[in-house]
Structures are given as C-alpha cells and as structure tokens.
Scaffold this active site. Structure first.
Site: not given
Length: 249
Positions: A11, A97, A167, A173, A234-235
């Site tokens: 999330w 990230e 990833e 993203g 993710g999204g």
C-alpha cells in the site's frame, strides 16, 4: 514444479485509517477460502488497526520496512519486536523506493533481512535494476549483486522464509511493464543464481514475485510464465476491485 501464487499488496504511503480498515475488511471477505498465498504491506501507523481485521484470516500482515536493531535509542525506527507484538508476520525489505529515495545500502538491507529472519518474520526481499542499468545490459549483473549482498549470511533453512520480488525500477508506478518474456528471462536468471548461492532445491522452492505495474489486465500472462510465482502489487492493491481479480488467478 507447480508453485502456489503469492500475491502481495504494497500500500506504500497511502490510505487513511478508515480506508485501510475498510480495504482490509473487503479483502478478508472476498479472499476467504481462496487457496493462493496473500499478503498486504500496510503503513506502520495502521498496522495495529488492520491486524485486528485480518487476524485469523488467510491474509498475511506485513510492514513495509523494519529496523536492523533491537529496541532502544533509535528515534523514528520500528523494531521486529514491535511488529510481532501487534501481529505482523512479514516485512518488505529493500524496496526500490527505499533504496533510491531514502538511500538504503545493500549492507543495511542485509542487516534488516538477517534481523527479521532471526526474529521469526518472513521477508519479502525486493531487487531490481534502474532503466539506465537495463539499457546498459546490466540487469542480470545488478540482480546478482543485490542477491549476493542482501542474502549474505542467510542460511538455507532461513531461505524457506524469504520471498524474492523482482521489480524493474523503471516499471514501478510508471504504467510500463516488462514484457512477459523479459520478466520471465530475469526470473529464470534469479532462480538460477539462487541455485548457485545455495542449491537447486532452494532455487526450486523459492517464490519469485514480479513487482512492476502488475494489474488485472496483464497479471494472467505474467503469472503464466514458468518462473513467475506471484506479484508484489502497488497501485492496483489499493482497491479490492482491482486487487482481488489478480489474487484469484
């Protein structure tokens, strides 16, 4: 060999408390009785509330990071003991990230991996290359270095509690996705490299997720690849209607 799909939702820094609880409730209800492995990576501040919702369900609760140290004078950090105390079973470590925005080193990531495993948490370890590294033909080299560095000191026995999430950083993203063939090629390389680090049994059993803009429209094709065992989403994990269709493939 056939592997159960492991579908995880990250999330990231999203949701309010009410949204987190509502989403967790939706997932518990809609994934009840489903046979894949499921995990949600929840912001620290909502872990306790979500833990109450997913307790006793088939959804694993994960934190998105963890400290490499025990409790003590470490302002702003969250320990393995704290995570376990509220019902966390897993932690995402080494997400791109955190590597590229926060500047986490492979040395620190390795300390976190070893600490989490030692204290009984499952680890979802993220690796992957930047666009510049892929264009330079260094994708495999980058993944091999990260695997070697991040898994240093991790035993064959502990590898049963490690999932690898590949990833490609350029596909997170951005809406860009590696083609199923490109993703499969790197996943196959990762499995082969784990066989070199450990042995073929560990390589055969390790779950390797794809984590670059997987969504309902491309998940089936990606998951059909022989070395892609799941997804770190993710999204698309922020709404039940976009996450559940991936979960039930």
């Amino acid at each position: 060999m056939a592997r159960t799909h492991y579908i995880a939702g990250n999330w990231k820094m999203n949701t309010s408390k009410a949204e987190a609880v509502a989403l967790a409730k939706d997932l518990v209800e809609q994934l009840k009785g489903k046979t894949n492995k499921y995990m949600i990576g929840v912001p620290f501040v909502y872990l306790d509330a979500v833990a109450q919702v997913v307790k006793g369900s088939n959804i694993i609760l994960a934190a998105q990071d963890v400290a490499a140290t025990d409790n003590g004078a470490h302002t702003g950090e969250v320990s393995t003991a704290m995570l376990k105390d509220i019902g966390c079973q897993c932690v995402i470590i080494g997400h791109s990230e955190r590597r590229h925005e926060i500047g986490e080193s492979d040395e620190l990531i390795n300390k976190k991996v070893r600490k989490a495993l030692k204290d009984g948490l499952e680890v979802d370890l993220c690796i992957g290359e930047l666009l510049s590294e892929r264009e330079a033909g260094e994708a495999e080299q980058v993944c091999a270095f990260q695997l070697s560095a991040d898994l240093a000191g991790v035993t064959e026995e502990q590898m049963k509690n490690v999932t690898i999430a590949y990833e490609p950083v350029w596909a997170i993203g951005t809406g860009k996705t590696a083609t199923p063939e490109d993703a499969q090629a790197i996943h196959k390389f990762i499995r082969g490299y784990i066989a070199k680090l450990y042995n073929q049994k560990v390589a055969d059993e390790v779950i390797i997720q794809y984590g670059g803009s997987m969504k309902a429209s491309n998940a089936a094709e990606l998951l059909a690849q022989p070395d892609i065992d799941g997804g770190l989403i993710g999204g698309a994990s922020l709404k039940a209607e976009t996450f559940v269709p991936i979960c039930v493939l």
